[in-house]
Design a protein around this motif. Structure first.
Motif, PDB file in Angstrom:
ATOM      1  N   LYS A   1       0.807  -1.213   0.000  1.00  0.00           N
ATOM      2  CA  LYS A   1       0.000   0.000   0.000  1.00  0.00           C
ATOM      3  C   LYS A   1       0.843   1.269   0.000  1.00  0.00           C
ATOM      4  CE  LYS A   1      -4.450   0.152   2.372  1.00  0.00           C
ATOM      5  NZ  LYS A   1      -4.921   0.041   3.762  1.00  0.00           N
ATOM      6  N   ILE A   2       1.973   1.211   0.683  1.00  0.00           N
ATOM      7  CA  ILE A   2       2.784   2.424   0.851  1.00  0.00           C
ATOM      8  C   ILE A   2       3.363   2.905  -0.481  1.00  0.00           C
ATOM      9  CG2 ILE A   2       4.926   1.203   1.433  1.00  0.00           C
ATOM     10  CD1 ILE A   2       5.253   3.514   3.582  1.00  0.00           C
ATOM     11  N   PHE A   3       3.554   1.965  -1.424  1.00  0.00           N
ATOM     12  CA  PHE A   3       4.090   2.364  -2.723  1.00  0.00           C
ATOM     13  C   PHE A   3       2.951   2.820  -3.640  1.00  0.00           C
ATOM     14  CE2 PHE A   3       7.440  -0.727  -1.338  1.00  0.00           C
ATOM     15  CZ  PHE A   3       8.433   0.230  -1.162  1.00  0.00           C
ATOM     16  N   THR A   4       2.587   4.074  -3.528  1.00  0.00           N
ATOM     17  CA  THR A   4       1.565   4.634  -4.414  1.00  0.00           C
ATOM     18  C   THR A   4       2.209   4.903  -5.758  1.00  0.00           C
ATOM     19  OG1 THR A   4       2.181   6.834  -3.718  1.00  0.00           O
ATOM     20  CG2 THR A   4       0.400   5.786  -2.505  1.00  0.00           C
ATOM     21  N   SER A   5       1.380   5.224  -6.756  1.00  0.00           N
ATOM     22  CA  SER A   5       1.962   5.420  -8.081  1.00  0.00           C
ATOM     23  C   SER A   5       2.970   6.571  -8.061  1.00  0.00           C
ATOM     24  CB  SER A   5       0.872   5.659  -9.111  1.00  0.00           C
ATOM     25  OG  SER A   5       0.185   6.843  -8.832  1.00  0.00           O
ATOM     26  N   SER A   6       2.662   7.638  -7.294  1.00  0.00           N
ATOM     27  CA  SER A   6       3.618   8.756  -7.291  1.00  0.00           C
ATOM     28  C   SER A   6       4.913   8.355  -6.593  1.00  0.00           C
ATOM     29  CB  SER A   6       3.008  10.005  -6.664  1.00  0.00           C
ATOM     30  OG  SER A   6       2.771   9.816  -5.307  1.00  0.00           O
ATOM     31  N   ALA A   7       4.817   7.552  -5.530  1.00  0.00           N
ATOM     32  CA  ALA A   7       6.038   7.079  -4.872  1.00  0.00           C
ATOM     33  C   ALA A   7       6.859   6.237  -5.832  1.00  0.00           C
ATOM     34  CB  ALA A   7       5.688   6.262  -3.633  1.00  0.00           C
ATOM     35  N   LEU A   8       6.186   5.366  -6.588  1.00  0.00           N
ATOM     36  CA  LEU A   8       6.909   4.495  -7.515  1.00  0.00           C
ATOM     37  C   LEU A   8       7.549   5.296  -8.649  1.00  0.00           C
ATOM     38  CD1 LEU A   8       4.418   1.498  -7.614  1.00  0.00           C
ATOM     39  CD2 LEU A   8       6.710   1.491  -6.653  1.00  0.00           C
ATOM     40  N   ILE A   9       6.852   6.341  -9.109  1.00  0.00           N
ATOM     41  CA  ILE A   9       7.436   7.183 -10.161  1.00  0.00           C
ATOM     42  C   ILE A   9       8.681   7.888  -9.614  1.00  0.00           C
ATOM     43  CG2 ILE A   9       7.066   9.243 -11.591  1.00  0.00           C
ATOM     44  CD1 ILE A   9       4.115   8.373 -11.800  1.00  0.00           C
ATOM     45  N   GLN A  10       8.555   8.382  -8.378  1.00  0.00           N
ATOM     46  CA  GLN A  10       9.703   9.050  -7.760  1.00  0.00           C
ATOM     47  C   GLN A  10      10.877   8.082  -7.598  1.00  0.00           C
ATOM     48  OE1 GLN A  10      10.225  12.110  -7.112  1.00  0.00           O
ATOM     49  NE2 GLN A  10       8.245  13.121  -6.949  1.00  0.00           N
ATOM     50  N   ILE A  11      10.583   6.869  -7.140  1.00  0.00           N
ATOM     51  CA  ILE A  11      11.645   5.879  -6.946  1.00  0.00           C
ATOM     52  C   ILE A  11      12.313   5.570  -8.285  1.00  0.00           C
ATOM     53  CG2 ILE A  11      12.070   3.458  -6.375  1.00  0.00           C
ATOM     54  CD1 ILE A  11       9.926   3.785  -4.150  1.00  0.00           C
TER      55      ILE A  11
END
Lengths: 472, 199
Positions: free
Chosen positions: A416-426
């Motif tokens: 859950k913690i990996f939202t799409s924006s988090a994944l794009i940032q990563i």
């Protein structure tokens, strides 16, 4: 040239100390908890406006509604009533901003109401970099919006060179004698921006404000601060720029968003800078007709690395059993063999802490970081200097860090913690250096989530926008 | 007591998913105020003497708690340990006497930390003592602490009473020793002590 005002006109009976004026201009502070000796505050009291810490209004059914005058919090669960031994009655305090010193209904907050200081107009930009076409276009658009006091959104992919885009806009504002604030939800970003701005604006007094920051003197015309620190300002800035406007906790905490509004002067413009604007931000941009700049290309002109999905079934069970899943250990060994620095993201601190000794069996120099780690800065620096081969991390390193030729794996990308924006940032951590524009970004998953799909689709879309259909 | 007075963990602010159980409805149990993860960070203290009882060790989690409660003045944190305190003190027959703050210090802090702990746990108490110095024990060595002269005075008759002194933290024992000797000299039948934390 204007005539210099006679100093005797503003003379109010005592000699005003410039340090006090410079410190309190634009700030809101607890009366009894300032960096100055208490007598100095009391003798200068006529220069201050005093407001109570908590105000009460009546709501539905005559119920009391509290509001903290420092953080503008109105969540009623965060107010606590207590028997105050100082006032011998029931007082209220706000838990929302208690880490900055408690504000109670019997606390006085002081704001500067004395003579206003003059800001310098003598600033230079000492930067000899060059802009790509899209960078220079965005930079001009931003400068224009700020001049017209218009709101503006800069939507630029990770590694587009967002900070540089700000330079001309900030310079223009500073040269007009305006006070500028660059706010960001992350301390790491403040720590990264501060030296860069100090270098290119050598004639400007810049303060960096974050939790436990060292005291800095002088009247800062450019303030680089975490959004939390904005609670301590009020009606202070002529321009507010919010960098990484989509980062936690800014998007989740309405009080932080209110803080941005309260620190700016009434008609001052706000600019948001982000790689992953939320739907709310985008719809606001449309509705309220903000200025909008979009940079789909990285500064070095190479496309964004597209994440690869790989299954890693029941990774958590395997790690709990004391075994790194074989795909992941192979990946790690390849990175070690090729001498490429790597980051492995974990969904929870707990899982990471179980995994770290297992990774240290592969290579004893692998370290781990998380938000509460006191050596966070040093560990990232070690990775950058190639003192250690790789780092296990939580989402804390998802943005703001640049490491040459870094390779990235996300373990449990479906969490859950990996939202799409988090994944794009990563994914945006990879291939930022002009000499190493490519790199690997792998999402190891236990089932593909919609957020993962969304992130990948968005990266492919951005590449299409930037390169007209060609993707790698 | 309001059932839903605390909806998030007082320590880490994560949501508490409290289930309504028959036990909670029918008994007078305190609703939870902090989450299981935070609870596990506190280590209970193994008592060796029955003269001075303590509940918890002074570990990092406890240091953080005490800092937020006592120095950041987050009074609501008094509710965190109310269940444990209630369990230990509700059955005692002795008179509960909290270690007081100096009146000036009390004005400055706006609350007496020991009294608030007891209030939150619904334990009735009586004040017999008053502190006469504003000097704190912080930053002194053990020898210095034990060598300080008596800093309490009696404000109420305590003849033939069984007394249980309450303090937030027991470090060298100087505070408890001073209070105990004064109460015994003034005719108390017995004096024991209870602290939340053992340093």
């Amino acid at each position: 040239m204007k005539l210099i005002k006679s100093p005797f006109k503003s003379y109010k009976g005592i000699i005003l100390e410039p340090q006090i004026r410079d410190f309190f201009t634009g700030r809101i502070w607890i009366r009894t908890n300032t960096p100055f000796p208490q007598e100095k505050i009391e003798t200068n009291l006529k220069f201050f406006k005093i407001t109570p810490g908590i105000t009460t209004k009546r709501g539905l059914l005559n119920r009391k509604i509290y509001r903290c005058n420092r953080c503008h919090n109105e969540k009623q669960q965060e107010f606590v009533r207590y028997d105050c031994a100082r006032c011998n009655q029931t007082c209220i305090y706000c838990r929302h901003c208690i880490n900055m010193g408690r504000v109670t209904s019997c606390t006085d907050l002081i704001t500067w109401n004395g003579p206003k200081p003059k800001f310098s107009r003598n600033h230079i930009l000492d930067w000899d970099g060059t802009f790509t076409d899209s960078q220079s276009k965005a930079s001009k658009e931003l400068t224009e919006s700020i001049r017209r006091k218009n709101k503006h959104l800069v939507h630029a992919v990770c590694g587009a060179g967002k900070t540089e885009i700000l330079f001309p806009a900030v310079l223009t504002a500073l040269k007009e004698g305006l006070r500028v604030c660059i706010a960001t939800p992350r301390t790491d970003v403040v720590l990264e921006l501060f030296p860069r701005f100090q270098k290119v604006f050598p004639k400007t007094i810049i303060h960096a404000l974050y939790g436990n920051a060292p005291t800095q003197t002088g009247l800062a015309q450019l303030v680089i601060a975490t959004t939390h620190q904005l609670y301590r300002f009020e009606n202070a800035f002529d321009v507010v720029i919010v960098d990484e406007a989509d980062a936690f906790p800014y998007t989740y905490d309405p009080a932080l968003q209110k803080a941005v509004l309260k620190v700016k002067k009434q008609h001052a413009p706000i600019a948001l800078v982000t790689a992953t604007p939320s739907h709310q931000i985008l719809s606001k941009v449309k509705q309220e007709q903000w200025g909008y700049s979009f940079i789909p290309k990285r500064y070095h002109g190479h496309p964004l690395p597209v994440p690869i999905f790989q299954s890693l079934w029941s990774y958590d069970k395997q790690i709990l059993k004391g075994k790194i899943p074989s795909k992941l250990s192979k990946w790690t060994e390849t990175r070690l063999k090729n001498k490429e620095p790597f980051l492995i993201f974990f969904p929870t601190i707990k899982l990471m802490e179980i995994a770290i000794p297992l990774f240290q069996q592969i290579n004893e120099n692998i370290l781990s970081v998380h938000a509460e780690d006191p050596d966070r800065k040093e560990k990232v620096l070690k990775l950058r200097n190639e003192d250690i081969p790789g780092l296990l991390t939580t989402t804390i390193l998802e943005r703001g860090i640049t490491i040459k030729n870094v390779q990235v794996a996300v373990v449990g990308a479906e969490s859950k913690i990996f939202t799409s924006s988090a994944l794009i940032q990563i994914s945006g951590r990879v291939g930022r250096n002009v000499n190493f524009p490519k790199g690997e970004i792998i999402f190891y998953h236990h089932g593909i989530s919609t957020e993962m799909d969304e992130a990948r689709t968005e990266i492919i879309r951005l590449n299409k926008e930037g390169f007209g259909g060609k993707t790698t | 007591m309001k059932r839903n007075e605390v909806s998030n963990c007082l320590l880490c602010n994560s949501t508490l998913n409290q289930q309504i159980t028959w036990k909670a409805l029918l008994t007078n149990a305190f609703p939870k105020t902090f989450c299981i993860d935070c609870e596990q960070k506190f280590e209970p203290y193994e008592n060796t003497s029955d003269q001075i009882l303590s509940l918890y060790q002074y570990n990092d989690a406890m240091k953080d708690f005490l800092h937020r409660y006592k120095f950041m003045h987050d009074i609501i944190l008094a509710k965190v340990f109310r269940e444990q305190i209630h369990k230990h003190l509700s059955k005692t027959r002795a008179t509960i006497v909290p270690i007081p703050l100096h009146p000036a210090k009390l004005k400055e802090r706006t609350f007496a930390q020991v009294d608030e702990l007891l209030k939150a746990a619904h334990i009735p108490y009586e004040h017999f003592l008053e502190k006469t110095t504003t000097e704190t024990q912080v930053g002194k060595t053990r020898q210095e602490r034990l060598a300080t002269s008596q800093f309490f005075k009696l404000v109420k008759e305590c003849k033939n009473k069984e007394i249980l002194l309450i303090d937030d933290i027991y470090t060298t024992g100087a505070t408890i020793q001073h209070a105990k000797s004064l109460l015994l000299e003034s005719g108390a039948k017995s004096v024991k002590a209870f602290t939340l934390i053992r340093g």
